[in-house]
Design a protein around this motif. Structure first.
Motif, PDB file in Angstrom:
ATOM      1  N   UNK A   1      51.947  20.679  21.173  1.00  0.00           N
ATOM      2  CA  UNK A   1      50.733  20.386  20.945  1.00  0.00           C
ATOM      3  C   UNK A   1      50.476  20.778  19.281  1.00  0.00           C
ATOM      4  N   UNK A   2      51.494  21.375  18.765  1.00  0.00           N
ATOM      5  CA  UNK A   2      51.484  21.881  17.409  1.00  0.00           C
ATOM      6  C   UNK A   2      51.905  20.765  16.379  1.00  0.00           C
ATOM      7  N   UNK A   3      52.720  19.867  16.725  1.00  0.00           N
ATOM      8  CA  UNK A   3      53.307  19.038  15.949  1.00  0.00           C
ATOM      9  C   UNK A   3      52.427  17.920  15.415  1.00  0.00           C
TER      10      UNK A   3
ATOM     11  N   UNK B   1      45.669  29.510  24.037  1.00  0.00           N
ATOM     12  CA  UNK B   1      44.254  29.337  23.354  1.00  0.00           C
ATOM     13  C   UNK B   1      44.286  29.943  22.012  1.00  0.00           C
ATOM     14  N   UNK B   2      44.709  31.014  21.798  1.00  0.00           N
ATOM     15  CA  UNK B   2      44.901  31.282  20.164  1.00  0.00           C
ATOM     16  C   UNK B   2      45.773  30.434  19.493  1.00  0.00           C
ATOM     17  N   UNK B   3      46.616  29.805  19.644  1.00  0.00           N
ATOM     18  CA  UNK B   3      47.509  28.839  19.257  1.00  0.00           C
ATOM     19  C   UNK B   3      46.517  27.662  18.681  1.00  0.00           C
ATOM     20  N   UNK B   4      45.909  27.206  20.015  1.00  0.00           N
ATOM     21  CA  UNK B   4      44.847  26.146  19.694  1.00  0.00           C
ATOM     22  C   UNK B   4      43.919  26.182  18.710  1.00  0.00           C
TER      23      UNK B   4
ATOM     24  N   UNK C   1      48.848  42.738  26.975  1.00  0.00           N
ATOM     25  CA  UNK C   1      49.369  41.280  26.728  1.00  0.00           C
ATOM     26  C   UNK C   1      50.727  41.443  26.214  1.00  0.00           C
ATOM     27  N   UNK C   2      51.522  40.342  27.018  1.00  0.00           N
ATOM     28  CA  UNK C   2      52.834  40.617  26.640  1.00  0.00           C
ATOM     29  C   UNK C   2      52.873  39.362  25.512  1.00  0.00           C
ATOM     30  N   UNK C   3      53.821  39.567  24.678  1.00  0.00           N
ATOM     31  CA  UNK C   3      54.091  38.650  23.560  1.00  0.00           C
ATOM     32  C   UNK C   3      54.761  37.386  23.993  1.00  0.00           C
ATOM     33  N   UNK C   4      55.337  37.299  25.069  1.00  0.00           N
ATOM     34  CA  UNK C   4      56.025  36.531  26.010  1.00  0.00           C
ATOM     35  C   UNK C   4      55.481  35.583  26.807  1.00  0.00           C
ATOM     36  N   UNK C   5      54.123  35.950  26.983  1.00  0.00           N
ATOM     37  CA  UNK C   5      53.217  35.161  28.246  1.00  0.00           C
ATOM     38  C   UNK C   5      52.706  33.770  27.278  1.00  0.00           C
ATOM     39  N   UNK C   6      53.329  32.838  27.471  1.00  0.00           N
ATOM     40  CA  UNK C   6      52.784  31.479  26.876  1.00  0.00           C
ATOM     41  C   UNK C   6      51.487  31.123  27.185  1.00  0.00           C
ATOM     42  N   UNK C   7      51.064  31.471  28.310  1.00  0.00           N
ATOM     43  CA  UNK C   7      49.791  30.998  28.783  1.00  0.00           C
ATOM     44  C   UNK C   7      48.575  31.578  28.134  1.00  0.00           C
ATOM     45  N   UNK C   8      48.978  33.052  27.780  1.00  0.00           N
ATOM     46  CA  UNK C   8      47.930  33.873  27.044  1.00  0.00           C
ATOM     47  C   UNK C   8      48.008  33.270  25.289  1.00  0.00           C
ATOM     48  N   UNK C   9      49.035  33.053  24.983  1.00  0.00           N
ATOM     49  CA  UNK C   9      49.075  32.705  23.574  1.00  0.00           C
ATOM     50  C   UNK C   9      48.367  31.230  23.269  1.00  0.00           C
TER      51      UNK C   9
END
Length: 91
Positions: free
Chosen positions: A52-54, A11-14, A1-9
């Motif tokens: 979504x973070x703010x 779910x983890x971020x959420x 998984x690329x660290x630059x793939x926002x779609x992959x990150x």
């Protein structure tokens, strides 16, 4: 998984964001640390996850626990350094 793939990150971020609403202050503090790690890993690409973070950060800026509140402000400053942009305008 690329660290630059926002779609992959996303779910983890959420999942990290959800921990920011945990009843235990220790969990909220660890969530802030995890958020900072993700921000530093993604760099500018974290901007896609920022909307979504703010709201979660805004809640912790006024947390009932002083340590969580102070750490949140510190994490926001470090995020600003990493992202190269002031985040206050998003609150």
């Amino acid at each position: 998984m690329s660290s630059r793939n926002d779609v992959a990150w996303q779910p983890l971020n959420y999942q990290i964001l959800l921990k920011m609403r945990h009843k235990r202050a220790e969990v909220r503090l660890f969530a802030l640390e995890a958020l900072l790690v993700v921000t530093e890993k993604l760099g500018d690409d974290y901007m896609m996850l920022l909307p979504e973070t703010i709201p979660f950060l805004a809640e912790l800026m006024e947390d009932e626990n002083d340590e969580v509140e102070k750490r949140c402000h510190s994490v926001i400053k470090k995020m600003e350094e990493t992202l190269g942009e002031p985040l206050q305008k998003y609150f």
